[in-house]
Design an enzyme around this catalytic site. Structure first.
Site, short mmCIF file in Angstrom:
data_model
loop_
_atom_site.label_atom_id
_atom_site.label_comp_id
_atom_site.label_asym_id
_atom_site.label_seq_id
_atom_site.Cartn_x
_atom_site.Cartn_y
_atom_site.Cartn_z
N HIS B 91 -1.04 37.06 5.18
CA HIS B 91 -1.35 37.76 6.38
C HIS B 91 -0.20 37.68 7.19
CE1 HIS B 91 -4.14 38.80 9.82
NE2 HIS B 91 -2.96 38.36 10.61
N GLU B 92 0.41 36.50 7.42
CA GLU B 92 1.80 36.43 8.56
C GLU B 92 2.90 37.12 7.57
OE1 GLU B 92 1.20 35.28 11.32
OE2 GLU B 92 -0.80 34.47 10.87
N HIS B 95 2.67 40.79 8.50
CA HIS B 95 3.15 41.08 10.04
C HIS B 95 4.63 41.01 9.92
CE1 HIS B 95 -0.46 40.73 12.30
NE2 HIS B 95 -0.80 39.39 12.24
N HIS B 101 -2.47 44.43 13.23
CA HIS B 101 -3.67 44.25 12.78
C HIS B 101 -4.39 45.64 12.56
CE1 HIS B 101 -3.32 40.15 14.79
NE2 HIS B 101 -3.22 39.97 13.37
N TYR B 150 -9.37 41.77 12.16
CA TYR B 150 -10.16 40.67 12.67
C TYR B 150 -11.47 40.75 12.04
CZ TYR B 150 -7.14 40.44 17.11
OH TYR B 150 -6.06 40.24 18.03
#
Lengths: 40, 650
Positions: B91-92, B95, B101, B150
């Site tokens: 996930h990071e 980014h 997101h 999210y």
């Protein structure tokens, strides 16, 4: 017999946003580094 | 959704540097995340060797990253305590590769409702969205299953969800942190113009008649057949498990007829390795005679053997069993090759044969051990809460013996979750006595396999823990990872075998039971855990700093440039800081700091005025020129005695 048998490495925290919140972080969208000087 | 602007892209091989402060387990998990990128995308990672821009991974307070390549030289990405989960790391890095997101994309309000009154005070900014001049969803539909979405309870002030999906069945889908979704991979692939992945070689579920380019080998006496059921079993394939009528094929070698020793070769298409190590994974079903054999061979091609040379790798020693069995095989091939499945009829009568399905070949390491739990749904439902079940003991290649413990129906602190813990256990005395204690830097990985046929589309759930030889038991002077005979408790197996089990390390929130019921975590009723122990002691030492470093852009020239009127400063060609000014439909800012504003109306007025002025000036010039010329020629004629002619005839 009194030995601890299990350690929970997460402490029940399910998601990275909970980890960040517990760490006292208030980042942009929870986990984004945002540099205002850069304009975005 | 991705940030618009090519200046935010990284090269497809991203340089990284691991800070010394990173936990050893985190380093190991980051390397596992990189492997997923290599298997499923064209993004690769390499240790920083002096490149101008690189990602510096460090242990900050929490898990965070910037969005996109900021071209600042050392770009920080934090994997702090509690962030050493593969999905968090992926996930990071998504980014860092330029993705925001999912619920911040421009069209999100078509798909989810943000419940503003349920958001914790002051956290509303976390639910911003970007318009489509700033972000692109890369022509991919809204993805509830994105690992960048999210969860429904993010930043809530009470017990009610902050995000409500317009299609209710997606309410528990959002917020998954297991693996890349198909759409995550598609977007990454589009953003970085990927054409191939780095370590994937082949997959085949035999659904198509071309059987993925596989061929029947030469010099054999029988053939493999593509069927949807076979006499003697199986009744259905493994990929679909009878879920779709008219589909569900597998390859079958019948041993009912024929002579003892008859064989059939099924050869894969030609494959070209890069890494010189591979993992072959497949499911097989053995319904023949115990003497029937399945062997794995490779046909290797080189200058000396242009037609390929066969080499036997392994005999699969599975006994006949009425189920599809999972098998892994490590290969080490460095030349062009084919994988060959060789079935051979053994002595005795047979009422079935050997079947193959869901073959995957990738340039990755194989998992070491398989723990298959039959009737898993029933076990989840019927095991009392706070009750743990243990895997068999597995002996790793390093000699240490370990096992996994699973809470199938959660714990009182985490109901509705699967809990997963790893333990060192005693093996045989002679071996354990020769091992180093406390156990140094062994990483144990517990993976619940998503049994999708294609390895690239699997969203398996995995967690790793690492044995730190210096770690002490709480309130004790004893080392946590010491010999289980010393720090463990004696336990007894169901079969009466006694052994010692050391302290467990793991998580009570491994995966929610609801998610465990999705995808192909349970197939044919069974769940499969893949367990591995790896020595990661080499990650204890510091990553070498490159001796020569490309000059970085002076930390960031943009910090000294102030763009006005919402202009954005970017580095042009990495050398000059320039302002990109805001524009609207009929207006725009301009100037080196975007200090001036213009619009279509201004431009029209300017154009009209300019035209009139130019016309007037040209008229004056023309008139003056004509007058001057007339005067000049008149004088000249007078001097030479010329006659001024006029029209003599009409």
């Amino acid at each position: 017999t009194s030995k601890i048998t299990e350690y929970d490495v997460d402490g029940g925290k399910e998601d990275l946003f909970e980890v960040n919140q517990a760490a006292g972080l208030d980042l942009f969208e929870g986990d984004i580094l945002f540099d205002e000087k850069e304009g975005r | 959704n991705s940030i618009i602007g090519d200046e935010y892209l990284w090269p497809t091989t991203v340089p990284y540097y691991f800070g010394d402060d990173l936990d050893i387990n985190a380093k190991g998990v980051i390397l596992k995340a990189f492997e997923q990128y290599r298997l499923k995308t064209c993004i690769d990672y390499k240790p920083w060797s002096g490149e101008k821009n690189y990602i510096s991974v460090f242990k900050g307070s929490g898990c965070f990253s910037s969005v996109g390549n900021r071209r600042v030289g050392k770009q920080q990405l934090s994997i702090g305590a509690g962030c050493d989960r593969i999905a968090t790391i992926e996930h990071e890095f998504l980014h860092a590769l330029g993705f925001w997101h999912e619920q911040s994309r421009a069209d999100r309000d078509d798909y989810v409702t943000i419940m503003w009154d349920r958001i914790e005070a002051g956290r509303e900014h976390n639910f911003n969205k970007y318009d489509d001049t700033t972000s692109s969803s890369l022509n991919v539909p809204y993805d509830y299953g994105s690992m960048m979405h999210y969860s429904k309870n993010s930043f809530r002030n009470g017990t009610e969800p902050t995000i409500v999906t317009k299609i209710p069945s997606f309410s528990d889908v959002i917020g998954q942190r297991m693996e890349f979704s198909d759409s995550d991979l598609l977007k990454l692939s589009r953003r970085y113009n990927c054409t191939r992945t780095t370590t994937f070689l082949d997959t085949c579920d035999f659904e198509l008649e071309n059987i993925c380019g596989m061929i029947q080998g030469q010099g054999d006496q029988a053939d493999w057949e593509r069927v949807s059921e076979a006499i003697g079993g199986p009744d259905m394939d493994y990929s679909n498990m009878g879920r779709c009528t008219g589909t569900g094929y597998f390859m079958h070698f019948s041993t009912i007829n024929g002579m003892e020793g008859d064989s059939a070769l099924l050869e894969s298409r030609l494959l070209y390795p890069n890494r010189n190590y591979q993992c072959l994974q497949f499911f097989y079903y053995h319904s023949g005679n115990v003497n029937d054999k399945l062997e794995i061979w490779v046909r290797e091609y080189n200058e000396a053997n242009p037609d390929g040379k066969l080499r036997m790798i392994e005999v699969v020693n599975g006994l006949p069993e009425p189920l599809w069995q999972l098998h892994h095989l490590s290969l080490a091939i460095s030349t062009k090759f084919r994988v060959v499945f060789k079935g051979t009829k053994g002595a005795g009568t047979s009422t079935g044969g050997i079947s193959l399905d869901d073959v995957n070949l990738s340039e990755t390491t194989c998992p070491e051990h398989v723990w298959r739990i039959k009737n898993f749904k029933s076990i989840m439902e019927n095991t009392p809460m706070d009750t743990i079940i243990y895997s068999p003991r597995f002996r790793s290649k390093y000699g240490y013996t370990f096992q996994m413990g699973l809470y199938p129906n959660g714990t009182s602190t985490s109901p509705g979750e699967l809990g997963a813990f790893a333990y060192l256990v005693s093996g045989d005395n002679a071996t354990d006595d020769n091992l180093t204690w406390p156990c140094p830097w062994m990483q144990i990985t517990m993976m619940l396999m998503d049994q999708h046929a294609d390895i690239r589309k699997r969203m398996s759930n995995q967690r790793s823990i690492t044995t730190d030889p210096n770690q002490k038991l709480q309130d004790s002077t004893m080392f946590t990872w010491d010999n289980p005979r010393k720090v463990g408790m004696e336990v007894e197996d169901a079969d009466g075998t006694k052994y010692f089990r050391g302290p467990g390390y793991g998580t009570s929130v491994y995966l929610t039971q609801a998610r465990a019921l999705t995808r192909d975590f349970i197939k044919g009723g069974d769940a499969i855990f893949l367990l591995t122990m790896e020595d990661i002691a080499h990650l204890v030492s510091s990553q070498p700093v490159p001796t020569t470093v490309e000059p970085t852009t002076p930390s960031n020239l943009c910090t000294s440039v102030k763009c006005e009127n919402n202009g954005v400063c970017v580095m042009d060609n990495d050398k000059i800081a320039v302002c990109r000014c805001a524009v609207g439909n009929d207006w725009w800012y301009y100037g080196d700091r975007c200090q001036y504003k213009s619009s279509n109306n201004d431009a029209m007025v300017t154009a009209v005025v300019s035209s009139v002025v130019v016309f007037a000036v040209m008229l004056v010039v023309t008139v003056v020129s004509v007058v001057c010329l007339r005067k000049k020629y008149k004088k000249k004629m007078n001097k030479t005695g010329g006659v001024t002619t006029t029209n003599m005839y009409a």
